[in-house]
Design a protein around this motif. Structure first.
Motif, PDB file in Angstrom:
ATOM      1  N   LEU A   1     -30.284  -6.704   7.577  1.00  0.00           N
ATOM      2  CA  LEU A   1     -28.841  -6.609   7.359  1.00  0.00           C
ATOM      3  C   LEU A   1     -28.188  -7.671   8.232  1.00  0.00           C
ATOM      4  O   LEU A   1     -28.297  -7.610   9.463  1.00  0.00           O
ATOM      5  CB  LEU A   1     -28.329  -5.211   7.737  1.00  0.00           C
ATOM      6  CG  LEU A   1     -26.837  -4.948   7.519  1.00  0.00           C
ATOM      7  CD1 LEU A   1     -26.474  -5.032   6.032  1.00  0.00           C
ATOM      8  CD2 LEU A   1     -26.459  -3.581   8.077  1.00  0.00           C
ATOM      9  N   PRO A   2     -27.531  -8.668   7.633  1.00  0.00           N
ATOM     10  CA  PRO A   2     -26.879  -9.710   8.448  1.00  0.00           C
ATOM     11  C   PRO A   2     -25.851  -9.100   9.398  1.00  0.00           C
ATOM     12  O   PRO A   2     -25.258  -8.060   9.109  1.00  0.00           O
ATOM     13  CB  PRO A   2     -26.193 -10.600   7.404  1.00  0.00           C
ATOM     14  CG  PRO A   2     -26.926 -10.345   6.129  1.00  0.00           C
ATOM     15  CD  PRO A   2     -27.364  -8.911   6.195  1.00  0.00           C
ATOM     16  N   GLU A   3     -25.618  -9.775  10.518  1.00  0.00           N
ATOM     17  CA  GLU A   3     -24.694  -9.271  11.539  1.00  0.00           C
ATOM     18  C   GLU A   3     -23.274  -9.098  11.024  1.00  0.00           C
ATOM     19  O   GLU A   3     -22.533  -8.260  11.522  1.00  0.00           O
ATOM     20  CB  GLU A   3     -24.684 -10.210  12.748  1.00  0.00           C
ATOM     21  CG  GLU A   3     -25.932 -10.146  13.571  1.00  0.00           C
ATOM     22  CD  GLU A   3     -25.851 -11.030  14.816  1.00  0.00           C
ATOM     23  OE1 GLU A   3     -24.837 -11.745  15.001  1.00  0.00           O
ATOM     24  OE2 GLU A   3     -26.805 -10.997  15.597  1.00  0.00           O
ATOM     25  N   ASP A   4     -22.878  -9.894  10.042  1.00  0.00           N
ATOM     26  CA  ASP A   4     -21.496  -9.826   9.551  1.00  0.00           C
ATOM     27  C   ASP A   4     -21.359  -8.985   8.284  1.00  0.00           C
ATOM     28  O   ASP A   4     -20.401  -9.104   7.550  1.00  0.00           O
ATOM     29  CB  ASP A   4     -20.953 -11.232   9.298  1.00  0.00           C
ATOM     30  CG  ASP A   4     -21.724 -11.966   8.211  1.00  0.00           C
ATOM     31  OD1 ASP A   4     -22.860 -11.556   7.878  1.00  0.00           O
ATOM     32  OD2 ASP A   4     -21.197 -12.982   7.701  1.00  0.00           O
ATOM     33  N   ARG A   5     -22.327  -8.122   8.046  1.00  0.00           N
ATOM     34  CA  ARG A   5     -22.315  -7.261   6.849  1.00  0.00           C
ATOM     35  C   ARG A   5     -22.510  -5.820   7.261  1.00  0.00           C
ATOM     36  O   ARG A   5     -23.015  -5.515   8.337  1.00  0.00           O
ATOM     37  CB  ARG A   5     -23.442  -7.642   5.890  1.00  0.00           C
ATOM     38  CG  ARG A   5     -23.447  -9.066   5.427  1.00  0.00           C
ATOM     39  CD  ARG A   5     -22.369  -9.325   4.387  1.00  0.00           C
ATOM     40  NE  ARG A   5     -22.198 -10.727   4.115  1.00  0.00           N
ATOM     41  CZ  ARG A   5     -22.905 -11.423   3.246  1.00  0.00           C
ATOM     42  NH1 ARG A   5     -23.870 -10.856   2.577  1.00  0.00           N
ATOM     43  NH2 ARG A   5     -22.658 -12.697   3.058  1.00  0.00           N
TER      44      ARG A   5
ATOM     45  N   VAL B   1     -11.933  -4.853   8.951  1.00  0.00           N
ATOM     46  CA  VAL B   1     -11.465  -5.744  10.006  1.00  0.00           C
ATOM     47  C   VAL B   1     -11.599  -5.003  11.332  1.00  0.00           C
ATOM     48  O   VAL B   1     -11.048  -3.915  11.501  1.00  0.00           O
ATOM     49  CB  VAL B   1     -10.010  -6.197   9.775  1.00  0.00           C
ATOM     50  CG1 VAL B   1      -9.557  -7.149  10.880  1.00  0.00           C
ATOM     51  CG2 VAL B   1      -9.872  -6.858   8.403  1.00  0.00           C
ATOM     52  N   ALA B   2     -12.361  -5.601  12.243  1.00  0.00           N
ATOM     53  CA  ALA B   2     -12.638  -5.011  13.553  1.00  0.00           C
ATOM     54  C   ALA B   2     -11.461  -5.242  14.502  1.00  0.00           C
ATOM     55  O   ALA B   2     -10.598  -6.085  14.234  1.00  0.00           O
ATOM     56  CB  ALA B   2     -13.915  -5.627  14.130  1.00  0.00           C
ATOM     57  N   PRO B   3     -11.448  -4.522  15.630  1.00  0.00           N
ATOM     58  CA  PRO B   3     -10.364  -4.693  16.604  1.00  0.00           C
ATOM     59  C   PRO B   3     -10.212  -6.128  17.112  1.00  0.00           C
ATOM     60  O   PRO B   3      -9.107  -6.558  17.440  1.00  0.00           O
ATOM     61  CB  PRO B   3     -10.755  -3.768  17.759  1.00  0.00           C
ATOM     62  CG  PRO B   3     -11.658  -2.762  17.156  1.00  0.00           C
ATOM     63  CD  PRO B   3     -12.368  -3.466  16.038  1.00  0.00           C
ATOM     64  N   ASP B   4     -11.310  -6.880  17.149  1.00  0.00           N
ATOM     65  CA  ASP B   4     -11.221  -8.260  17.640  1.00  0.00           C
ATOM     66  C   ASP B   4     -10.786  -9.246  16.549  1.00  0.00           C
ATOM     67  O   ASP B   4     -10.732 -10.443  16.776  1.00  0.00           O
ATOM     68  CB  ASP B   4     -12.547  -8.696  18.270  1.00  0.00           C
ATOM     69  CG  ASP B   4     -13.668  -8.892  17.251  1.00  0.00           C
ATOM     70  OD1 ASP B   4     -13.471  -8.623  16.036  1.00  0.00           O
ATOM     71  OD2 ASP B   4     -14.767  -9.307  17.659  1.00  0.00           O
ATOM     72  N   GLY B   5     -10.494  -8.716  15.341  1.00  0.00           N
ATOM     73  CA  GLY B   5     -10.056  -9.565  14.231  1.00  0.00           C
ATOM     74  C   GLY B   5     -11.184 -10.045  13.342  1.00  0.00           C
ATOM     75  O   GLY B   5     -10.939 -10.661  12.303  1.00  0.00           O
ATOM     76  N   SER B   6     -12.422  -9.782  13.715  1.00  0.00           N
ATOM     77  CA  SER B   6     -13.559 -10.188  12.889  1.00  0.00           C
ATOM     78  C   SER B   6     -13.540  -9.432  11.563  1.00  0.00           C
ATOM     79  O   SER B   6     -13.173  -8.259  11.503  1.00  0.00           O
ATOM     80  CB  SER B   6     -14.879  -9.876  13.598  1.00  0.00           C
ATOM     81  OG  SER B   6     -14.992 -10.628  14.769  1.00  0.00           O
TER      82      SER B   6
ATOM     83  N   ALA C   1     -21.357  -2.578  16.878  1.00  0.00           N
ATOM     84  CA  ALA C   1     -20.188  -1.960  17.520  1.00  0.00           C
ATOM     85  C   ALA C   1     -19.812  -2.744  18.773  1.00  0.00           C
ATOM     86  O   ALA C   1     -18.639  -3.077  18.987  1.00  0.00           O
ATOM     87  CB  ALA C   1     -20.470  -0.498  17.845  1.00  0.00           C
ATOM     88  N   GLN C   2     -20.788  -3.062  19.582  1.00  0.00           N
ATOM     89  CA  GLN C   2     -20.521  -3.828  20.809  1.00  0.00           C
ATOM     90  C   GLN C   2     -20.055  -5.245  20.469  1.00  0.00           C
ATOM     91  O   GLN C   2     -19.103  -5.748  21.049  1.00  0.00           O
ATOM     92  CB  GLN C   2     -21.756  -3.886  21.692  1.00  0.00           C
ATOM     93  CG  GLN C   2     -21.515  -4.647  22.983  1.00  0.00           C
ATOM     94  CD  GLN C   2     -22.729  -4.629  23.902  1.00  0.00           C
ATOM     95  OE1 GLN C   2     -23.713  -3.955  23.655  1.00  0.00           O
ATOM     96  NE2 GLN C   2     -22.647  -5.390  24.970  1.00  0.00           N
ATOM     97  N   ARG C   3     -20.725  -5.881  19.515  1.00  0.00           N
ATOM     98  CA  ARG C   3     -20.394  -7.263  19.143  1.00  0.00           C
ATOM     99  C   ARG C   3     -18.932  -7.383  18.699  1.00  0.00           C
ATOM    100  O   ARG C   3     -18.263  -8.362  18.998  1.00  0.00           O
ATOM    101  CB  ARG C   3     -21.339  -7.703  18.015  1.00  0.00           C
ATOM    102  CG  ARG C   3     -21.184  -9.117  17.562  1.00  0.00           C
ATOM    103  CD  ARG C   3     -22.269  -9.589  16.585  1.00  0.00           C
ATOM    104  NE  ARG C   3     -22.754  -8.623  15.613  1.00  0.00           N
ATOM    105  CZ  ARG C   3     -23.872  -7.888  15.754  1.00  0.00           C
ATOM    106  NH1 ARG C   3     -24.618  -8.008  16.823  1.00  0.00           N
ATOM    107  NH2 ARG C   3     -24.240  -7.043  14.818  1.00  0.00           N
ATOM    108  N   TYR C   4     -18.432  -6.375  17.982  1.00  0.00           N
ATOM    109  CA  TYR C   4     -17.064  -6.426  17.457  1.00  0.00           C
ATOM    110  C   TYR C   4     -16.055  -5.675  18.323  1.00  0.00           C
ATOM    111  O   TYR C   4     -14.903  -5.530  17.940  1.00  0.00           O
ATOM    112  CB  TYR C   4     -17.031  -5.883  16.024  1.00  0.00           C
ATOM    113  CG  TYR C   4     -17.820  -6.736  15.065  1.00  0.00           C
ATOM    114  CD1 TYR C   4     -17.451  -8.053  14.816  1.00  0.00           C
ATOM    115  CD2 TYR C   4     -18.939  -6.232  14.415  1.00  0.00           C
ATOM    116  CE1 TYR C   4     -18.173  -8.846  13.935  1.00  0.00           C
ATOM    117  CE2 TYR C   4     -19.674  -7.016  13.535  1.00  0.00           C
ATOM    118  CZ  TYR C   4     -19.283  -8.315  13.302  1.00  0.00           C
ATOM    119  OH  TYR C   4     -20.000  -9.101  12.438  1.00  0.00           O
ATOM    120  N   GLY C   5     -16.474  -5.170  19.462  1.00  0.00           N
ATOM    121  CA  GLY C   5     -15.553  -4.478  20.356  1.00  0.00           C
ATOM    122  C   GLY C   5     -15.092  -3.132  19.836  1.00  0.00           C
ATOM    123  O   GLY C   5     -13.976  -2.690  20.134  1.00  0.00           O
TER     124      GLY C   5
END
Length: 161
Positions: free
Chosen positions: A65-69, A37-42, A139-143
């Protein structure tokens, strides 16, 4: 027993057994998968590399590699872990985490290795217990920045061998 009755009895008996497989094999819920779980909740679904052979192979030979994996590497004890991109075909973000899951080092947009020997990434002065690999830009996408604290979901952090 007449043949028609026998067929009817067998049909009645077969219905519960035939349906049982469909009822007892539920589709796993996304919350059941190992995740970070990333800092932004993703929630990022991850493969777990918790043993030497799995850690050595990592994301080698993957063309996508999918963005959410991603993949999380778990080490038996904290140490200075460096990585390389040998046989890795996609650019990655590599995120080093300490025992408290705080980000202690980030390498962004690490390219596939085109030289031999491949360069190493990380810092021998940074102690980590986990390394998270995401598709480049993750890393940038998920903050995720140095000092961020991530969470593990459905992963036992003590499973490393």
């Amino acid at each position: 027993m007449p043949r028609a009755e026998l067929i009817a009895v067998l049909a009645i008996l077969a219905v519960p057994f035939g349906c049982a497989d469909r009822v007892s094999d539920p589709v796993p819920s996304p919350v059941d998968y190992p995740a970070v779980v990333a800092p932004d909740g993703s929630v990022i679904e991850v493969e777990v590399a918790d043993e030497p052979m799995r850690r050595a192979r990592g994301l080698m030979y993957r063309s996508f590699l999918p963005e959410d994996r991603g993949m999380i590497f778990i080490f038996p004890k904290p140490g200075a872990e460096t990585f390389w991109m040998k046989n890795t075909l996609i650019p990655l973000d590599m995120i080093w985490l300490d025992e408290d899951l705080e980000v202690v080092w980030i390498e962004r947009d690490v390219p596939p290795c085109e030289a031999d020997p491949c360069p190493s990434y990380g810092s021998e002065s940074v102690v980590s217990k986990f390394v998270l690999e995401l598709a480049a830009g993750g890393a940038q996408r998920y903050g995720i920045v140095k000092g961020s604290v991530l969470q593990l979901r459905n992963i036992d952090p003590s499973i490393a061998r």
